[in-house]
Design a protein around this motif. Structure first.
Motif, PDB file in Angstrom:
ATOM      1  N   LEU A   5      63.747 151.426  13.005  1.00  0.00           N
ATOM      2  CA  LEU A   5      62.511 151.367  13.789  1.00  0.00           C
ATOM      3  C   LEU A   5      61.520 152.412  13.289  1.00  0.00           C
ATOM      4  O   LEU A   5      60.341 152.116  13.070  1.00  0.00           O
ATOM      5  CB  LEU A   5      62.802 151.584  15.270  1.00  0.00           C
ATOM      6  N   TYR A   6      61.989 153.631  13.093  1.00  0.00           N
ATOM      7  CA  TYR A   6      61.090 154.682  12.618  1.00  0.00           C
ATOM      8  C   TYR A   6      60.581 154.409  11.209  1.00  0.00           C
ATOM      9  O   TYR A   6      59.444 154.737  10.884  1.00  0.00           O
ATOM     10  CB  TYR A   6      61.753 156.054  12.710  1.00  0.00           C
ATOM     11  N   TYR A  11      55.945 153.013   8.019  1.00  0.00           N
ATOM     12  CA  TYR A  11      55.317 152.090   7.072  1.00  0.00           C
ATOM     13  C   TYR A  11      53.942 151.649   7.593  1.00  0.00           C
ATOM     14  O   TYR A  11      52.946 151.683   6.870  1.00  0.00           O
ATOM     15  CB  TYR A  11      56.234 150.869   6.864  1.00  0.00           C
ATOM     16  N   VAL A  12      53.893 151.250   8.856  1.00  0.00           N
ATOM     17  CA  VAL A  12      52.633 150.802   9.451  1.00  0.00           C
ATOM     18  C   VAL A  12      51.649 151.964   9.566  1.00  0.00           C
ATOM     19  O   VAL A  12      50.468 151.816   9.235  1.00  0.00           O
ATOM     20  CB  VAL A  12      52.889 150.150  10.833  1.00  0.00           C
ATOM     21  N   LEU A  13      52.128 153.115  10.021  1.00  0.00           N
ATOM     22  CA  LEU A  13      51.249 154.282  10.170  1.00  0.00           C
ATOM     23  C   LEU A  13      50.586 154.666   8.862  1.00  0.00           C
ATOM     24  O   LEU A  13      49.377 154.943   8.830  1.00  0.00           O
ATOM     25  CB  LEU A  13      52.035 155.475  10.718  1.00  0.00           C
ATOM     26  N   ILE A  56      46.544 149.020  19.923  1.00  0.00           N
ATOM     27  CA  ILE A  56      47.268 149.346  18.687  1.00  0.00           C
ATOM     28  C   ILE A  56      47.604 150.833  18.673  1.00  0.00           C
ATOM     29  O   ILE A  56      48.728 151.227  18.349  1.00  0.00           O
ATOM     30  CB  ILE A  56      46.446 148.944  17.449  1.00  0.00           C
ATOM     31  N   PHE A  57      46.624 151.661  19.038  1.00  0.00           N
ATOM     32  CA  PHE A  57      46.843 153.108  19.119  1.00  0.00           C
ATOM     33  C   PHE A  57      48.018 153.412  20.049  1.00  0.00           C
ATOM     34  O   PHE A  57      48.903 154.206  19.718  1.00  0.00           O
ATOM     35  CB  PHE A  57      45.558 153.781  19.623  1.00  0.00           C
ATOM     36  N   LEU A  65      54.648 160.902  18.938  1.00  0.00           N
ATOM     37  CA  LEU A  65      53.248 161.196  18.634  1.00  0.00           C
ATOM     38  C   LEU A  65      53.132 161.504  17.145  1.00  0.00           C
ATOM     39  O   LEU A  65      53.582 162.560  16.687  1.00  0.00           O
ATOM     40  CB  LEU A  65      52.750 162.376  19.462  1.00  0.00           C
ATOM     41  N   PRO A  66      52.528 160.599  16.382  1.00  0.00           N
ATOM     42  CA  PRO A  66      52.409 160.820  14.939  1.00  0.00           C
ATOM     43  C   PRO A  66      51.525 162.037  14.625  1.00  0.00           C
ATOM     44  O   PRO A  66      50.520 162.289  15.286  1.00  0.00           O
ATOM     45  CB  PRO A  66      51.755 159.541  14.415  1.00  0.00           C
TER      46      PRO A  66
END
Length: 127
Positions: A5-6, A11-13, A56-57, A65-66
């Motif tokens: 999952l991470y 990847y998306v981030l 999305i955010f 929290l990225p």
């Protein structure tokens, strides 16, 4: 919370966080355009886009929290503040009491994001 999952979230981030932030700040800035303030169709389209960006955010911040968003919190919080204060009578339907309008919808998404951040990290919100 799995490693897979991470890995997917990372990847998306890596591909989305900077363009999403730029798009958010750009559209929020457009909301201050006086010509746009008189065009309900264009306003509604931008508010719907902002609601989608906010959703999305929220999704990207839900697990953790990225760091990128923490580093750019000022941009997001400034935009959130503008959206919470935003008013435009051209988008208010006085006859409609049950259905939220586009301003209401985007403001709800902002509150959801603020609530998520407040629940994960209270420190930035303390006086």
């Amino acid at each position: 919370r799995s490693d897979a999952l991470y890995a997917d979230i990372l990847y998306v981030l890596q591909r989305l966080q900077a363009p999403l932030t730029q798009l958010f700040t750009s559209i929020v800035g457009q909301m201050e355009n006086p010509a746009l303030a008189k065009n309900p169709r264009e306003l509604t389209a931008r508010l719907e886009a902002l609601r989608t960006i906010n959703r999305i955010f929220y999704s990207l911040n839900y697990q953790d929290l990225p760091e990128y968003f923490e580093d750019h919190m000022g941009e997001w919080m400034a935009g959130f503040a503008k959206l919470l204060e935003y008013k435009n009578v051209i988008l208010v339907d006085e006859d409609e009491e049950m259905q939220p309008g586009p301003i209401d919808n985007v403001q709800v998404s902002v509150v959801q994001n603020l609530n998520l951040y407040g629940n994960k990290d209270e420190e930035p919100f303390l006086p």
